[in-house]
Design a protein around this motif. Sequence first.
Motif, PDB file in Angstrom:
ATOM      1  N   LEU A  32      61.158  78.484  19.580  1.00 24.99           N
ATOM      2  CA  LEU A  32      61.714  77.230  20.066  1.00 24.99           C
ATOM      3  C   LEU A  32      63.216  77.354  20.299  1.00 24.99           C
ATOM      4  O   LEU A  32      63.884  78.201  19.697  1.00 24.99           O
ATOM      5  CB  LEU A  32      61.433  76.105  19.060  1.00 24.99           C
ATOM      6  CG  LEU A  32      59.963  75.747  18.872  1.00 24.99           C
ATOM      7  CD1 LEU A  32      59.807  74.745  17.730  1.00 24.99           C
ATOM      8  CD2 LEU A  32      59.369  75.200  20.162  1.00 24.99           C
ATOM      9  N   ALA A  40      62.713  77.241  25.325  1.00 21.89           N
ATOM     10  CA  ALA A  40      62.074  78.133  24.353  1.00 21.89           C
ATOM     11  C   ALA A  40      61.882  79.477  25.062  1.00 21.89           C
ATOM     12  O   ALA A  40      62.084  79.590  26.273  1.00 21.89           O
ATOM     13  CB  ALA A  40      60.735  77.548  23.916  1.00 21.89           C
ATOM     14  N   LYS A 113      55.909  72.055  17.329  1.00 19.81           N
ATOM     15  CA  LYS A 113      56.654  72.403  16.116  1.00 19.81           C
ATOM     16  C   LYS A 113      56.282  73.809  15.644  1.00 19.81           C
ATOM     17  O   LYS A 113      55.234  74.342  16.010  1.00 19.81           O
ATOM     18  CB  LYS A 113      56.326  71.399  14.995  1.00 19.81           C
ATOM     19  CG  LYS A 113      56.576  69.962  15.346  1.00 19.81           C
ATOM     20  CD  LYS A 113      58.043  69.665  15.508  1.00 19.81           C
ATOM     21  CE  LYS A 113      58.273  68.188  15.820  1.00 19.81           C
ATOM     22  NZ  LYS A 113      59.300  67.940  16.770  1.00 19.81           N
ATOM     23  N   VAL A 136      53.953  79.433  17.502  1.00 23.41           N
ATOM     24  CA  VAL A 136      55.300  78.878  17.693  1.00 23.41           C
ATOM     25  C   VAL A 136      56.110  79.112  16.418  1.00 23.41           C
ATOM     26  O   VAL A 136      55.620  78.878  15.312  1.00 23.41           O
ATOM     27  CB  VAL A 136      55.233  77.377  18.018  1.00 23.41           C
ATOM     28  CG1 VAL A 136      56.628  76.775  18.145  1.00 23.41           C
ATOM     29  CG2 VAL A 136      54.412  77.151  19.283  1.00 23.41           C
TER      30      VAL A 136
END
Length: 145
Positions: A32, A40, A113, A136
């Motif tokens: 991110l 990102a 997230k 992520v």
Amino acid sequence: MRIVFGLGVAAMALASCAPPKELSVDGAWVRLGAVTGRPAAAYFTVHGGPTPATLISVTTDVAIKSEMHETMDKGGMSTMTPLAKVEIPANTDVAFAPGGRHVMLFDMNSGIKPADRVTLTFAFADGTRIINNATVVAAGTPVGK
């Protein structure tokens, strides 16, 4: 002696019957942006199949826009150059890794997230599409997750 030779020939024959390595992608992850609203970056490895391929885009439904880039050092300055395509030689691995090739993901969904998984779609010039899930990670996460 003939038995040993025969077993060796049989083993080589079986090995040659193995299916050829397929074009594939693995190790995908997305870091991110450090600040909300910043892009990102996606990283992964493309494994070339039995024939050369050309990667023309990597997209995701959780970003408005994506661009392949390559980070380069020019006179002590780090610059990013957009890539329209990336050649994937036959039976060769091509890494997209921090400090090199990567995919910039612009305007990511703010609900994404760390620890989430996002779907990346890899498009090749011959029409091949590969879908792969990427983990992520937060902006400060060390290289290699």
